[in-house]
Design a protein around this motif. Structure first.
Motif, mmCIF file in Angstrom:
data_model
loop_
_atom_site.group_PDB
_atom_site.id
_atom_site.type_symbol
_atom_site.label_atom_id
_atom_site.label_comp_id
_atom_site.label_asym_id
_atom_site.label_seq_id
_atom_site.Cartn_x
_atom_site.Cartn_y
_atom_site.Cartn_z
ATOM 1 N N VAL A 471 15.211 79.270 -9.721
ATOM 2 C CA VAL A 471 14.658 79.344 -8.364
ATOM 3 C C VAL A 471 13.284 78.679 -8.316
ATOM 4 N N ALA A 472 12.469 78.902 -9.361
ATOM 5 C CA ALA A 472 11.156 78.264 -9.423
ATOM 6 C C ALA A 472 11.291 76.740 -9.439
ATOM 7 N N SER A 473 12.324 76.246 -10.127
ATOM 8 C CA SER A 473 12.537 74.788 -10.153
ATOM 9 C C SER A 473 12.923 74.275 -8.772
ATOM 10 N N PHE A 474 13.699 75.076 -8.011
ATOM 11 C CA PHE A 474 14.074 74.679 -6.647
ATOM 12 C C PHE A 474 12.858 74.645 -5.717
ATOM 13 N N ILE A 475 11.899 75.549 -5.969
ATOM 14 C CA ILE A 475 10.682 75.557 -5.155
ATOM 15 C C ILE A 475 9.855 74.291 -5.429
ATOM 16 N N VAL A 476 9.776 73.920 -6.706
ATOM 17 C CA VAL A 476 9.023 72.716 -7.081
ATOM 18 C C VAL A 476 9.757 71.457 -6.647
ATOM 19 N N LEU A 477 11.085 71.452 -6.850
ATOM 20 C CA LEU A 477 11.914 70.286 -6.510
ATOM 21 C C LEU A 477 13.047 70.722 -5.581
ATOM 22 N N PRO A 478 12.776 70.879 -4.290
ATOM 23 C CA PRO A 478 13.843 71.285 -3.365
ATOM 24 C C PRO A 478 15.007 70.288 -3.396
ATOM 25 N N PRO A 479 16.245 70.736 -3.602
ATOM 26 C CA PRO A 479 17.386 69.811 -3.723
ATOM 27 C C PRO A 479 17.626 68.975 -2.477
ATOM 28 N N TRP A 480 17.135 69.441 -1.318
ATOM 29 C CA TRP A 480 17.334 68.677 -0.093
ATOM 30 C C TRP A 480 16.243 67.622 0.106
ATOM 31 N N ARG A 481 15.320 67.492 -0.854
ATOM 32 C CA ARG A 481 14.221 66.530 -0.713
ATOM 33 C C ARG A 481 14.215 65.573 -1.895
ATOM 34 N N GLY A 482 15.073 64.587 -1.872
ATOM 35 C CA GLY A 482 15.032 63.548 -2.896
ATOM 36 C C GLY A 482 16.289 63.446 -3.725
ATOM 37 N N GLY A 483 16.637 62.219 -4.057
ATOM 38 C CA GLY A 483 17.825 61.976 -4.857
ATOM 39 C C GLY A 483 17.698 62.515 -6.266
#
Length: 507
Positions: A471-483
């Motif tokens: 979850v922390a990784s999703f906060i840093v790198l949201p899957p909807w923001r960037g390939g």
């Protein structure tokens, strides 16, 4: 005499008999007679070097198929012999000669950098430091910072640029200040310290604004003309030097914005850079900005548009003799192919990138190629090949202090070891990767490190801890923001399916 615009090489205007009867001034200038009581005859040793420099300049003729280095060898050899004489004014003249090369519009010290002949650029400029005047020192410091940046010797490059910044500030030389700040931005950007690079680029834009505001007062005592700096106003075609600098800096900020995950800002800066580059016919900046615009569009989901633009550049790559520009293209094209899951095409790009830069010696692009190839091998479950590529990258990253590449290499090792059930090793590598990523303030590598730690705890059966890291990784790198973050999500899902698939198969 204005050294930036004096194109005459004194040695080429003399005859062999004059060479044998010339004298040297205390400052190392060559004169044809004893015009001053302190002028002296060269020793036999000095005359030998003087004649050698004369012959290299006057009689060396490379053939039409000669390499770039061979085409300018006469000037470089002459400069080496003149260094033994401490004939600094004669070496200064060589810096500003225009090699007689088809399509070349740059003076020698600039052309060496464009061709990637960085060690030759260093050998030409370094002996002149402190020998002529502060203006020439500024020019040489800028060239040395540029050369060491591209040789991946970043601490050395920073030292030269900081020296340039100090000297420029002391001499109220705003153009040199802009060069120093832009150089620091480029250096830290290549080093992977993107926020630091961003800050320097913003400072440079502020200095360029001040230069533009004072351009109507160029004759005042505080103004420093471009000619006295030794940086040519017409280096990139028509247009002012501040326009060239501004375009280059905006293109760099587009690159930095991509790594700082500010994709819309990246598009904005790249479009500005392209507009300026087209206006002043700066093809080099236009090339970089177009490639970075394509990557920003790809991160925003406009992948076909990005691919079309990169394909157009790819078809022209054999016409481009600038190794770095071709490398940037291959990095970006390979990245977009990965976003599209076209890994076969991505491998072709990365292998070409690796081959080119093993020849040129550029470690940064070698690391990019190795890491991308390792990622593709991970995706295709080719573990041994992935480990080999990652080992190669980690060794280079540590040797040349590429912390962002080191972080990603360690993350990939963590991923390998957790997949093999070696949890302690996976956690060890993952924690190292996270510490380095946090040190360089890089969201991408921090997100990757958090992900592999989450996967390691998953394999260890610590589900709550695993969920927290993912979850922390999703906060840093949201899957909807960037390939790239979408690729990371795909890797997580692939591991989760494998993890639960293996357990369900046991029942």
């Amino acid at each position: 005499m204005n050294f930036a615009w004096d194109r005459t090489l004194q040695l080429k205007t003399l005859t062999e008999s004059q060479i044998l009867n010339c004298c040297l001034t205390p400052a190392g200038q060559l004169v044809l007679n004893n015009a001053h009581p302190l002028d002296r005859q060269p020793t036999l040793y000095e005359k030998a070097h003087l004649r050698a420099a004369f012959y290299w300049l006057k009689h060396y003729q490379p053939n039409h198929q000669a390499s770039q280095l061979e085409q300018v060898r006469g000037y470089l050899e002459a400069a080496h012999h003149l260094e033994q004489l401490k004939a600094w004014d004669l070496i200064r003249q060589i810096l500003f000669v225009r090699p007689n090369i088809e399509g070349n519009s740059q003076v020698l010290h600039q052309q060496l950098g464009i061709w990637g002949l960085y060690r030759e650029q260093i050998a030409l400029c370094q002996p002149l430091l402190g020998k002529v005047n502060p203006q020439l020192d500024c020019l040489c410091l800028n060239d040395l910072g540029y050369a060491y940046t591209h040789l991946c010797q970043f601490p050395t490059a920073v030292d030269y640029y900081q020296h340039l910044l100090q000297l420029a500030t002391e001499n109220h030389n705003t153009e040199a200040q802009a060069k120093a700040l832009g150089g620091l931005g480029l250096c830290y950007g290549n080093w992977g310290q993107y926020q630091t690079a961003w800050n320097y680029c913003q400072q440079q834009l502020q200095v360029l604004d001040r230069i533009d505001e004072s351009c109507c007062r160029v004759q005042s005592e505080d103004a420093v003309s471009l000619e006295s700096l030794g940086w040519e106003q017409d280096s990139y075609g028509e247009g002012s030097s501040t326009a060239v600098e501004r375009g280059q800096t905006l293109a760099i900020m587009g690159y930095l914005a991509i790594h700082l995950r500010r994709y819309r800002k990246a598009v904005h800066y790249c479009q500005q850079a392209i507009e300026i580059a087209c206006t002043i016919n700066d093809r080099q900046t236009q090339w970089y900005a177009l490639a970075r615009l394509a990557v920003a569009n790809a991160q925003l989901g406009k992948r076909q548009k990005a691919l079309d633009a990169l394909h157009q550049q790819y078809q022209q790559r054999h016409q481009n003799r600038n190794c770095r520009q071709v490398s940037v293209l291959l990095v970006n094209l390979g990245l977009v192919y990965c976003f599209q899951r076209n890994f076969q095409a991505a491998v072709t790009c990365e292998q070409e990138l690796l081959e080119i830069n093993q020849q040129s010696g550029d470690i940064n692009y070698q690391c990019y190629a190795l890491l991308t190839l390792a990622f593709i091998h991970i995706w295709q479950d080719e573990v041994q090949l992935a480990i080999e590529k990652t080992h190669q990258c980690l060794s280079l990253a540590r040797q040349f202090n590429y912390q962002h590449h080191e972080s990603q290499s360690l993350s990939q090792f963590s991923y390998f070891y957790s997949a093999q059930g070696e949890i302690s090793k996976a956690l060890h590598y993952g924690e190292q990767a996270l510490a380095i990523a946090q040190n360089v303030s890089n969201h991408l590598y921090k997100g990757i490190a958090l992900t592999v730690l989450g996967l390691a705890y998953l394999e260890a059966g610590k589900f709550i801890k695993s969920l927290r890291f993912i979850v922390a990784s999703f906060i840093v790198l949201p899957p909807w923001r960037g390939g790239d973050s979408q690729l990371l999500l795909a890797i997580i899902l692939k591991r989760l399916f494998k993890y639960y698939g293996d357990r369900f198969s046991r029942f």
